[in-house]
Design an enzyme around this catalytic site. Structure first.
Site, PDB file in Angstrom:
ATOM      1  CB  CYS A  10       8.498  44.250  40.610  1.00  0.00           C
ATOM      2  SG  CYS A  10       9.087  45.496  39.845  1.00  0.00           S
ATOM      3  CB  SER A  11      11.933  41.602  38.788  1.00  0.00           C
ATOM      4  OG  SER A  11      10.938  41.308  38.023  1.00  0.00           O
ATOM      5  CB  CYS A  12      12.653  47.590  37.345  1.00  0.00           C
ATOM      6  SG  CYS A  12      11.043  48.077  37.547  1.00  0.00           S
ATOM      7  CB  CYS A  70      13.911  46.005  40.998  1.00  0.00           C
ATOM      8  SG  CYS A  70      12.436  46.761  41.017  1.00  0.00           S
TER       9      CYS A  70
END
Length: 195
Positions: A102-104, A99
Protein backbone atom coordinates in the site's frame (compact mmCIF):
# COMPACT_ATOMS: atom_id res chain seq x y z
CA UNK A 1 -15.92 6.73 -17.98
CA UNK A 2 -15.96 7.90 -14.38
CA UNK A 3 -17.44 11.27 -13.48
CA UNK A 4 -16.25 11.08 -9.88
CA UNK A 5 -14.21 14.09 -8.80
CA UNK A 6 -10.47 13.66 -8.36
CA UNK A 7 -8.96 13.70 -4.84
CA UNK A 8 -7.72 17.26 -5.46
CA UNK A 9 -11.21 18.34 -6.54
CA UNK A 10 -12.75 16.70 -3.46
CA UNK A 11 -10.22 18.41 -1.16
CA UNK A 12 -10.89 21.79 -2.81
CA UNK A 13 -14.65 21.30 -2.44
CA UNK A 14 -14.31 20.33 1.22
CA UNK A 15 -12.06 23.32 1.96
CA UNK A 16 -14.50 25.67 0.20
CA UNK A 17 -17.43 24.18 2.16
CA UNK A 18 -15.60 24.63 5.48
CA UNK A 19 -14.74 28.23 4.59
CA UNK A 20 -18.33 28.96 3.51
CA UNK A 21 -19.61 27.70 6.86
CA UNK A 22 -17.13 29.67 8.94
CA UNK A 23 -15.07 26.69 10.11
CA UNK A 24 -11.93 27.82 8.25
CA UNK A 25 -10.66 31.28 7.40
CA UNK A 26 -9.22 32.08 3.97
CA UNK A 27 -5.65 30.85 3.71
CA UNK A 28 -5.82 28.83 6.93
CA UNK A 29 -5.05 25.48 5.28
CA UNK A 30 -2.11 26.96 3.33
CA UNK A 31 -0.77 28.57 6.51
CA UNK A 32 -1.06 25.29 8.42
CA UNK A 33 0.82 23.44 5.69
CA UNK A 34 3.53 26.11 5.63
CA UNK A 35 3.94 25.83 9.42
CA UNK A 36 4.10 22.04 9.25
CA UNK A 37 6.82 22.11 6.60
CA UNK A 38 8.81 24.93 8.17
CA UNK A 39 12.47 24.09 8.65
CA UNK A 40 12.24 24.95 12.35
CA UNK A 41 8.86 23.29 13.01
CA UNK A 42 8.40 20.07 14.94
CA UNK A 43 5.43 18.79 12.95
CA UNK A 44 5.94 15.72 10.77
CA UNK A 45 7.47 16.92 7.51
CA UNK A 46 10.47 16.40 5.24
CA UNK A 47 12.04 19.37 7.07
CA UNK A 48 11.84 17.48 10.38
CA UNK A 49 13.41 14.41 8.76
CA UNK A 50 16.16 16.63 7.34
CA UNK A 51 16.89 18.00 10.82
CA UNK A 52 17.21 14.43 12.15
CA UNK A 53 19.70 13.51 9.42
CA UNK A 54 21.69 16.74 9.87
CA UNK A 55 21.96 16.04 13.58
CA UNK A 56 23.13 12.48 12.88
CA UNK A 57 25.78 13.87 10.52
CA UNK A 58 27.13 16.22 13.21
CA UNK A 59 26.57 14.28 16.45
CA UNK A 60 28.21 10.81 16.52
CA UNK A 61 26.47 9.83 19.78
CA UNK A 62 23.04 10.69 18.36
CA UNK A 63 23.91 8.89 15.11
CA UNK A 64 24.79 5.70 16.98
CA UNK A 65 21.56 5.89 19.02
CA UNK A 66 19.53 6.58 15.87
CA UNK A 67 20.96 3.57 14.05
CA UNK A 68 20.58 1.32 17.09
CA UNK A 69 17.04 2.33 18.14
CA UNK A 70 15.48 5.19 16.18
CA UNK A 71 12.26 5.21 18.22
CA UNK A 72 14.20 5.77 21.46
CA UNK A 73 16.61 8.25 19.86
CA UNK A 74 13.71 10.32 18.52
CA UNK A 75 11.51 10.14 21.64
CA UNK A 76 12.42 13.65 22.81
CA UNK A 77 12.00 15.15 19.36
CA UNK A 78 8.98 13.28 18.01
CA UNK A 79 7.48 10.28 19.83
CA UNK A 80 6.70 7.51 17.34
CA UNK A 81 3.99 4.87 17.67
CA UNK A 82 5.21 2.68 14.79
CA UNK A 83 8.77 1.32 14.82
CA UNK A 84 11.14 3.10 12.45
CA UNK A 85 14.52 1.71 11.51
CA UNK A 86 17.18 4.02 10.11
CA UNK A 87 19.27 2.55 7.30
CA UNK A 88 22.69 4.08 6.77
CA UNK A 89 24.05 4.53 3.27
CA UNK A 90 27.76 3.91 2.81
CA UNK A 91 30.08 4.42 -0.16
CA UNK A 92 29.37 0.79 -1.17
CA UNK A 93 25.69 0.44 -0.12
CA UNK A 94 22.57 2.45 -0.97
CA UNK A 95 19.09 1.92 0.48
CA UNK A 96 15.72 2.69 -1.09
CA UNK A 97 12.32 2.38 0.58
CA UNK A 98 9.01 1.11 -0.79
CA UNK A 99 5.76 -0.31 0.52
CA UNK A 100 4.73 -2.98 -1.97
CA UNK A 101 1.28 -3.54 -0.43
CA UNK A 102 0.00 0.00 0.00
CA UNK A 103 1.81 3.12 1.17
CA UNK A 104 3.35 2.44 4.61
CA UNK A 105 5.70 5.35 5.21
CA UNK A 106 7.28 7.05 8.26
CA UNK A 107 4.46 9.64 8.29
CA UNK A 108 4.90 10.38 12.00
CA UNK A 109 8.29 11.79 11.10
CA UNK A 110 8.03 12.92 7.45
CA UNK A 111 4.35 13.78 7.06
CA UNK A 112 2.25 12.36 4.22
CA UNK A 113 3.98 10.30 1.54
CA UNK A 114 4.38 11.75 -1.96
CA UNK A 115 1.79 10.63 -4.52
CA UNK A 116 4.35 8.70 -6.57
CA UNK A 117 5.29 6.62 -3.49
CA UNK A 118 1.72 5.29 -3.39
CA UNK A 119 1.54 4.57 -7.12
CA UNK A 120 1.31 0.97 -8.30
CA UNK A 121 4.07 1.62 -10.83
CA UNK A 122 6.63 2.69 -8.19
CA UNK A 123 5.58 -0.03 -5.72
CA UNK A 124 5.96 -2.80 -8.28
CA UNK A 125 8.89 -1.59 -10.37
CA UNK A 126 11.35 -0.46 -7.68
CA UNK A 127 11.52 -4.04 -6.38
CA UNK A 128 12.15 -5.56 -9.83
CA UNK A 129 14.36 -2.90 -11.39
CA UNK A 130 15.54 -0.49 -8.68
CA UNK A 131 18.44 0.99 -10.67
CA UNK A 132 16.17 1.84 -13.60
CA UNK A 133 13.56 3.43 -11.33
CA UNK A 134 16.17 5.47 -9.47
CA UNK A 135 17.65 6.59 -12.80
CA UNK A 136 14.20 7.95 -13.70
CA UNK A 137 14.47 10.07 -10.53
CA UNK A 138 17.88 11.27 -11.76
CA UNK A 139 19.75 9.08 -9.28
CA UNK A 140 22.41 7.01 -11.00
CA UNK A 141 23.66 4.34 -8.61
CA UNK A 142 27.07 3.05 -9.75
CA UNK A 143 27.23 -0.68 -10.53
CA UNK A 144 29.83 -1.21 -7.79
CA UNK A 145 27.38 0.12 -5.16
CA UNK A 146 25.11 -2.54 -3.68
CA UNK A 147 21.45 -1.55 -3.74
CA UNK A 148 19.04 -2.75 -1.03
CA UNK A 149 15.28 -2.27 -1.41
CA UNK A 150 13.41 -2.29 1.90
CA UNK A 151 9.69 -3.01 2.09
CA UNK A 152 7.88 -0.96 4.73
CA UNK A 153 4.95 -2.54 6.53
CA UNK A 154 2.29 -1.49 9.01
CA UNK A 155 4.62 -2.78 11.76
CA UNK A 156 7.97 -1.47 10.47
CA UNK A 157 8.85 1.76 8.67
CA UNK A 158 12.23 2.87 7.34
CA UNK A 159 14.19 6.07 6.90
CA UNK A 160 17.43 6.42 4.93
CA UNK A 161 20.43 8.14 6.49
CA UNK A 162 22.13 9.28 3.27
CA UNK A 163 25.83 9.89 2.84
CA UNK A 164 26.90 13.35 3.90
CA UNK A 165 27.92 15.38 0.84
CA UNK A 166 31.61 16.16 0.47
CA UNK A 167 32.68 19.71 1.15
CA UNK A 168 30.36 20.15 4.16
CA UNK A 169 32.92 19.86 6.96
CA UNK A 170 32.29 22.54 9.55
CA UNK A 171 28.69 23.16 8.44
CA UNK A 172 26.11 23.53 11.19
CA UNK A 173 22.92 21.44 11.38
CA UNK A 174 20.71 24.11 9.85
CA UNK A 175 22.89 24.49 6.79
CA UNK A 176 23.22 20.71 6.40
CA UNK A 177 19.44 20.22 6.70
CA UNK A 178 19.04 22.42 3.64
CA UNK A 179 20.77 19.73 1.56
CA UNK A 180 18.34 16.97 2.50
CA UNK A 181 15.16 16.38 0.51
CA UNK A 182 12.26 14.05 1.17
CA UNK A 183 13.46 11.86 -1.70
CA UNK A 184 16.91 11.54 -0.08
CA UNK A 185 15.16 10.29 3.08
CA UNK A 186 13.44 7.58 1.00
CA UNK A 187 16.54 6.77 -1.05
CA UNK A 188 15.30 7.87 -4.47
CA UNK A 189 17.71 10.82 -4.53
CA UNK A 190 21.06 11.92 -3.17
CA UNK A 191 21.28 14.93 -0.87
CA UNK A 192 21.90 18.18 -2.69
CA UNK A 193 25.61 18.89 -3.27
CA UNK A 194 27.46 21.47 -1.21
CA UNK A 195 27.51 24.87 -2.88
Amino acid sequence: MSTDPSPAQRAESLERHLRDHGVLADGEVDAALARAESADGDAPSPALGARVVARAWTDPVFRARLLDDAVAALADLRPLTVPVAVLEDTPTLHHVIVCTLCSCYPSELLGPPPAWYKSFEYRSRVVREPRAVLAEFGTEVPEDVELHVHDSTAEQRYLVLPLRPTGTDGWDEQRLAGLITRNALIGTAWPRPAT
